[in-house]
Structure formats: structure tokens, C-alpha cells
Design a protein around this motif. Structure first.
Motif, PDB file in Angstrom:
ATOM      1  N   ALA A 225      -1.365 -25.854   6.919  1.00  0.00           N
ATOM      2  CA  ALA A 225      -1.321 -27.040   6.063  1.00  0.00           C
ATOM      3  C   ALA A 225      -1.358 -28.330   6.888  1.00  0.00           C
ATOM      4  O   ALA A 225      -1.690 -29.390   6.360  1.00  0.00           O
ATOM      5  N   GLN A 226      -1.049 -28.234   8.180  1.00  0.00           N
ATOM      6  CA  GLN A 226      -1.024 -29.411   9.043  1.00  0.00           C
ATOM      7  C   GLN A 226      -2.310 -29.586   9.857  1.00  0.00           C
ATOM      8  O   GLN A 226      -2.448 -30.581  10.573  1.00  0.00           O
ATOM      9  N   VAL A 227      -3.230 -28.606   9.756  1.00  0.00           N
ATOM     10  CA  VAL A 227      -4.380 -28.564  10.661  1.00  0.00           C
ATOM     11  C   VAL A 227      -5.667 -28.377   9.864  1.00  0.00           C
ATOM     12  O   VAL A 227      -5.707 -27.607   8.892  1.00  0.00           O
ATOM     13  N   VAL A 228      -6.730 -29.051  10.289  1.00  0.00           N
ATOM     14  CA  VAL A 228      -8.056 -28.864   9.700  1.00  0.00           C
ATOM     15  C   VAL A 228      -8.866 -27.924  10.576  1.00  0.00           C
ATOM     16  O   VAL A 228      -8.919 -28.090  11.801  1.00  0.00           O
ATOM     17  N   ALA A 229      -9.478 -26.909   9.965  1.00  0.00           N
ATOM     18  CA  ALA A 229     -10.386 -26.013  10.689  1.00  0.00           C
ATOM     19  C   ALA A 229     -11.788 -26.608  10.664  1.00  0.00           C
ATOM     20  O   ALA A 229     -12.260 -27.063   9.618  1.00  0.00           O
ATOM     21  N   TRP A 230     -12.442 -26.588  11.809  1.00  0.00           N
ATOM     22  CA  TRP A 230     -13.802 -27.123  11.932  1.00  0.00           C
ATOM     23  C   TRP A 230     -14.751 -25.952  12.182  1.00  0.00           C
ATOM     24  O   TRP A 230     -14.869 -25.466  13.303  1.00  0.00           O
ATOM     25  N   PRO A 231     -15.423 -25.450  11.144  1.00  0.00           N
ATOM     26  CA  PRO A 231     -16.245 -24.247  11.293  1.00  0.00           C
ATOM     27  C   PRO A 231     -17.601 -24.525  11.934  1.00  0.00           C
ATOM     28  O   PRO A 231     -18.205 -25.578  11.710  1.00  0.00           O
ATOM     29  N   VAL A 232     -18.050 -23.571  12.738  1.00  0.00           N
ATOM     30  CA  VAL A 232     -19.394 -23.610  13.313  1.00  0.00           C
ATOM     31  C   VAL A 232     -20.064 -22.268  13.020  1.00  0.00           C
ATOM     32  O   VAL A 232     -19.400 -21.268  12.750  1.00  0.00           O
ATOM     33  N   VAL A 233     -21.389 -22.249  13.065  1.00  0.00           N
ATOM     34  CA  VAL A 233     -22.148 -21.030  12.796  1.00  0.00           C
ATOM     35  C   VAL A 233     -23.295 -20.936  13.790  1.00  0.00           C
ATOM     36  O   VAL A 233     -23.839 -21.963  14.218  1.00  0.00           O
ATOM     37  N   ALA A 234     -23.640 -19.711  14.178  1.00  0.00           N
ATOM     38  CA  ALA A 234     -24.764 -19.511  15.094  1.00  0.00           C
ATOM     39  C   ALA A 234     -26.073 -19.638  14.325  1.00  0.00           C
ATOM     40  O   ALA A 234     -26.275 -18.961  13.309  1.00  0.00           O
ATOM     41  N   ARG A 235     -26.950 -20.490  14.798  1.00  0.00           N
ATOM     42  CA  ARG A 235     -28.269 -20.659  14.199  1.00  0.00           C
ATOM     43  C   ARG A 235     -29.325 -20.427  15.270  1.00  0.00           C
ATOM     44  O   ARG A 235     -29.252 -20.989  16.360  1.00  0.00           O
ATOM     45  N   PHE A 236     -30.316 -19.593  14.922  1.00  0.00           N
ATOM     46  CA  PHE A 236     -31.359 -19.256  15.879  1.00  0.00           C
ATOM     47  C   PHE A 236     -32.442 -20.326  15.900  1.00  0.00           C
ATOM     48  O   PHE A 236     -32.790 -20.893  14.862  1.00  0.00           O
ATOM     49  N   GLN A 237     -32.950 -20.561  17.081  1.00  0.00           N
ATOM     50  CA  GLN A 237     -34.027 -21.535  17.238  1.00  0.00           C
ATOM     51  C   GLN A 237     -35.251 -21.110  16.449  1.00  0.00           C
ATOM     52  O   GLN A 237     -35.959 -21.936  15.873  1.00  0.00           O
ATOM     53  N   ASP A 238     -35.504 -19.785  16.409  1.00  0.00           N
ATOM     54  CA  ASP A 238     -36.592 -19.230  15.606  1.00  0.00           C
ATOM     55  C   ASP A 238     -36.012 -18.110  14.750  1.00  0.00           C
ATOM     56  O   ASP A 238     -36.074 -16.941  15.112  1.00  0.00           O
ATOM     57  N   GLN A 239     -35.424 -18.500  13.627  1.00  0.00           N
ATOM     58  CA  GLN A 239     -34.754 -17.530  12.765  1.00  0.00           C
ATOM     59  C   GLN A 239     -35.721 -16.471  12.238  1.00  0.00           C
ATOM     60  O   GLN A 239     -35.383 -15.290  12.148  1.00  0.00           O
ATOM     61  N   ALA A 240     -36.946 -16.876  11.908  1.00  0.00           N
ATOM     62  CA  ALA A 240     -37.929 -15.935  11.368  1.00  0.00           C
ATOM     63  C   ALA A 240     -38.251 -14.849  12.388  1.00  0.00           C
ATOM     64  O   ALA A 240     -38.373 -13.664  12.037  1.00  0.00           O
ATOM     65  N   ALA A 241     -38.393 -15.234  13.656  1.00  0.00           N
ATOM     66  CA  ALA A 241     -38.719 -14.255  14.692  1.00  0.00           C
ATOM     67  C   ALA A 241     -37.571 -13.270  14.891  1.00  0.00           C
ATOM     68  O   ALA A 241     -37.792 -12.067  15.051  1.00  0.00           O
ATOM     69  N   PHE A 242     -36.329 -13.775  14.869  1.00  0.00           N
ATOM     70  CA  PHE A 242     -35.186 -12.881  15.048  1.00  0.00           C
ATOM     71  C   PHE A 242     -35.046 -11.935  13.863  1.00  0.00           C
ATOM     72  O   PHE A 242     -34.786 -10.742  14.026  1.00  0.00           O
ATOM     73  N   THR A 243     -35.227 -12.451  12.657  1.00  0.00           N
ATOM     74  CA  THR A 243     -35.152 -11.608  11.467  1.00  0.00           C
ATOM     75  C   THR A 243     -36.230 -10.524  11.491  1.00  0.00           C
ATOM     76  O   THR A 243     -35.974  -9.356  11.162  1.00  0.00           O
ATOM     77  N   ALA A 244     -37.445 -10.880  11.877  1.00  0.00           N
ATOM     78  CA  ALA A 244     -38.531  -9.906  11.960  1.00  0.00           C
ATOM     79  C   ALA A 244     -38.219  -8.835  12.995  1.00  0.00           C
ATOM     80  O   ALA A 244     -38.494  -7.641  12.778  1.00  0.00           O
ATOM     81  N   PHE A 245     -37.632  -9.243  14.114  1.00  0.00           N
ATOM     82  CA  PHE A 245     -37.246  -8.286  15.156  1.00  0.00           C
ATOM     83  C   PHE A 245     -36.243  -7.269  14.608  1.00  0.00           C
ATOM     84  O   PHE A 245     -36.404  -6.055  14.791  1.00  0.00           O
ATOM     85  N   LEU A 246     -35.216  -7.739  13.928  1.00  0.00           N
ATOM     86  CA  LEU A 246     -34.221  -6.837  13.357  1.00  0.00           C
ATOM     87  C   LEU A 246     -34.840  -5.919  12.308  1.00  0.00           C
ATOM     88  O   LEU A 246     -34.573  -4.705  12.285  1.00  0.00           O
ATOM     89  N   ASN A 247     -35.673  -6.473  11.446  1.00  0.00           N
ATOM     90  CA  ASN A 247     -36.280  -5.660  10.389  1.00  0.00           C
ATOM     91  C   ASN A 247     -37.172  -4.561  10.966  1.00  0.00           C
ATOM     92  O   ASN A 247     -37.184  -3.444  10.450  1.00  0.00           O
ATOM     93  N   ASP A 248     -37.908  -4.874  12.012  1.00  0.00           N
ATOM     94  CA  ASP A 248     -38.757  -3.860  12.649  1.00  0.00           C
ATOM     95  C   ASP A 248     -37.915  -2.697  13.165  1.00  0.00           C
ATOM     96  O   ASP A 248     -38.274  -1.529  12.974  1.00  0.00           O
ATOM     97  N   TRP A 249     -36.802  -3.003  13.818  1.00  0.00           N
ATOM     98  CA  TRP A 249     -35.944  -1.937  14.337  1.00  0.00           C
ATOM     99  C   TRP A 249     -35.302  -1.131  13.216  1.00  0.00           C
ATOM    100  O   TRP A 249     -35.235   0.100  13.279  1.00  0.00           O
ATOM    101  N   LEU A 250     -34.855  -1.820  12.184  1.00  0.00           N
ATOM    102  CA  LEU A 250     -34.205  -1.108  11.080  1.00  0.00           C
ATOM    103  C   LEU A 250     -35.189  -0.216  10.327  1.00  0.00           C
ATOM    104  O   LEU A 250     -34.856   0.905   9.914  1.00  0.00           O
ATOM    105  N   GLN A 251     -36.402  -0.696  10.141  1.00  0.00           N
ATOM    106  CA  GLN A 251     -37.426   0.114   9.465  1.00  0.00           C
ATOM    107  C   GLN A 251     -37.762   1.353  10.282  1.00  0.00           C
ATOM    108  O   GLN A 251     -37.911   2.451   9.748  1.00  0.00           O
ATOM    109  N   SER A 252     -37.861   1.185  11.602  1.00  0.00           N
ATOM    110  CA  SER A 252     -38.170   2.341  12.452  1.00  0.00           C
ATOM    111  C   SER A 252     -37.038   3.337  12.452  1.00  0.00           C
ATOM    112  O   SER A 252     -37.244   4.559  12.528  1.00  0.00           O
ATOM    113  N   ALA A 253     -35.784   2.845  12.338  1.00  0.00           N
ATOM    114  CA  ALA A 253     -34.627   3.746  12.318  1.00  0.00           C
ATOM    115  C   ALA A 253     -34.612   4.567  11.043  1.00  0.00           C
ATOM    116  O   ALA A 253     -34.205   5.740  11.036  1.00  0.00           O
ATOM    117  N   ARG A 254     -35.075   3.957   9.937  1.00  0.00           N
ATOM    118  CA  ARG A 254     -35.096   4.698   8.673  1.00  0.00           C
ATOM    119  C   ARG A 254     -36.178   5.771   8.678  1.00  0.00           C
ATOM    120  O   ARG A 254     -36.109   6.751   7.970  1.00  0.00           O
TER     121      ARG A 254
END
Length: 254
Positions: A225-254
């Protein structure tokens, strides 16, 4: 799926932010459980089984690269991309206890599928010498960026993380009127004496108190109650490329 650093509970157990404290399950699991299902377990296999029984279709392991108990579909190494003197890029390369490495760099990279380089918001590009260390591995650049502005008015900041000076710099870069900053050890448990000291510092500057989400979850309800939390989040410089990379691996695993 986390080991639950510093928590007294060994699991496997699903973290409940409404019922558990950081002392129970660890600060990082408790923080992550604010937005996603999280299980803690000292035994990775038991934890994975509990998560799957609880409905999980994919598991993200925290700090699991050196643990062979579970076969990973994708292994990502996260690297601090800020180079500082003799810390760069992995100290002197020595393995614990004589150095900072858990295993030889070559062995760790051989099991990795990609590298995520975390850069400060005020560093435009990763050091080419650092990138060369990773050879042919895919490298994705990410930054911890604020989810909102810091609190207005004078503030006394504090943080108990591995490199608290980064929080101080980030607050200043975001425009915070930072009157003072107090570092604590990583995973520090904030005592009544600690909070009294911080409150006194804030009173000197007629300031508020601000800290990270990871630190905030370690506070008691009265302390929060005495303190404010200051949230941060990781953002990728090329989010589309990272998402595509993950999807390729997950599809191959399936």
C-alpha cells in the motif's frame, strides 16, 4: 514451470496469487502467475505432469537449460546484451565455482536452438563482437520496455534484483523524477526495518516509493500500500520473426 526460487513449498503445485506469498512459492513464479498459469516443482518431471494434468498444452521452463530431466522442443538462451568491462560477454568463461558459467559456453550453445539478446532501451544495436559468439544460431533482439510511465512527482526507487542499477537507469530514462535509489540483494526479503528506512528516505525528499513488479510481490499487503510497482515487459525488435520461429518449431513437434 519454475523451480520456485526461495519458496518454502516444493510442489508440484499451481501458484495461486490470492493464496500464496513469495515466501511460499518464490517471487518470480508469484509475479508470473498474475497473468499466466504457473506451476512450481523441484522435480521438473513431476511439475510437468501436474501442469499437463491441469490442462497445459505447452510448457515454458524457467531456467531449465542445464536440466536434462525433460526433453525440450525448443531451447532458448537469454543473454544480457549490455557489455560492461570484464563482465563481457560471459566473465572469463570459467565454470562455477571459479567463474559465472554453469557449464562451458560451447556446450551450452550446442544444445540451444536460438539466442535472445536483451538490450537496454537506450542501446540501439547489439555489439557485433557479442553476436559473433553465437555463430550460426538465430538471434532475436528484445528489450524490457515500460508498460506505462513511472509515477509522477519525486520518487525514491529501490530494487532487489541481480543488477539493481539497471532499474535506476531505466526509471531515469523513462522520465522519473528520481530523488534517490536504494539497491538490495537479489530476491531480498524486505523486513520492517528495510521498509522503515525506505519510508524515511521518501520523507526526506517528500517522495513516493517505486519498485519493480518482482520486488513488489515480495512485500506484505500493508507494505504494498506504500509502494508503486512499475511494470516492464519484454518486446522483440522483430516480433513477427520470433513468433514465426516458435510456430515453425511447434508445428514440427506436432
Amino acid at each position: 514451470l519454475s523451480r520456485g526460487y526461495g519458496g518454502r513449498l516444493e510442489g508440484p503445485i499451481r501458484v495461486d496469487p490470492a493464496a500464496h506469498t513469495a515466501a511460499d512459492v518464490g517471487d518470480e513464479p508469484l509475479m508470473l502467475a498474475q497473468g499466466s498459469p504457473v506451476w512450481i516443482a523441484r522435480d521438473r518431471v513431476a511439475g510437468a505432469s501436474a501442469a499437463v494434468a491441469g490442462g497445459a498444452q505447452a510448457l515454458v521452463l524457467d531456467d531449465g537449460h542445464q536440466n536434462p530431466a525433460l526433453k525440450k522442443t525448443i531451447s532458448l538462451i537469454v543473454v544480457d546484451g549490455e557489455t560492461r568491462g570484464d563482465e563481457w560477454p560471459f566473465g572469463d568463461g570459467s565454470v562455477f565455482p571459479s567463474g559465472p558459467m554453469r557449464e562451458p559456453l560451447k556446450a551450452g550453445l550446442a544444445r540451444a536452438d536460438a539466442v535472445v539478446v536483451m538490450l537496454p532501451t537506450d542501446v540501439e544495436a547489439a555489439d557485433p563482437e557479442l553476436l559473433a559468439v553465437f555463430g550460426a544460431l538465430p538471434v532475436f533482439i528484445a528489450r524490457l520496455t515500460p508498460e506505462g510511465p513511472p509515477p509522477s512527482g519525486p520518487q525514491v526507487g529501490f530494487a532487489g534484483i541481480a543488477k539493481p542499477w539497471k532499474v535506476e537507469r531505466s526509471l531515469k530514462a523513462a522520465g522519473c523524477d528520481l530523488a534517490d535509489f536504494v539497491p538490495f540483494p537479489d530476491h531480498a526479503a524486505y523486513s520492517a526495518e528495510n521498509m522503515s528506512f525506505l519510508a524515511d528516505r521518501a520523507a526526506v525528499y517528500d517522495a513516493g516509493l517505486v519498485t519493480t513488479e518482482k520486488d513488489w510481490v515480495r512485500l506484505t499487503p500493508d507494505q504494498r500500500a506504500q509502494v508503486v510497482a512499475w511494470p516492464v515487459v519484454a518486446r522483440f525488435q522483430d516480433q513477427a520473426a520470433f513468433t514465426a520461429f516458435l510456430n515453425d518449431w511447434l508445428q514440427s513437434a506436432r
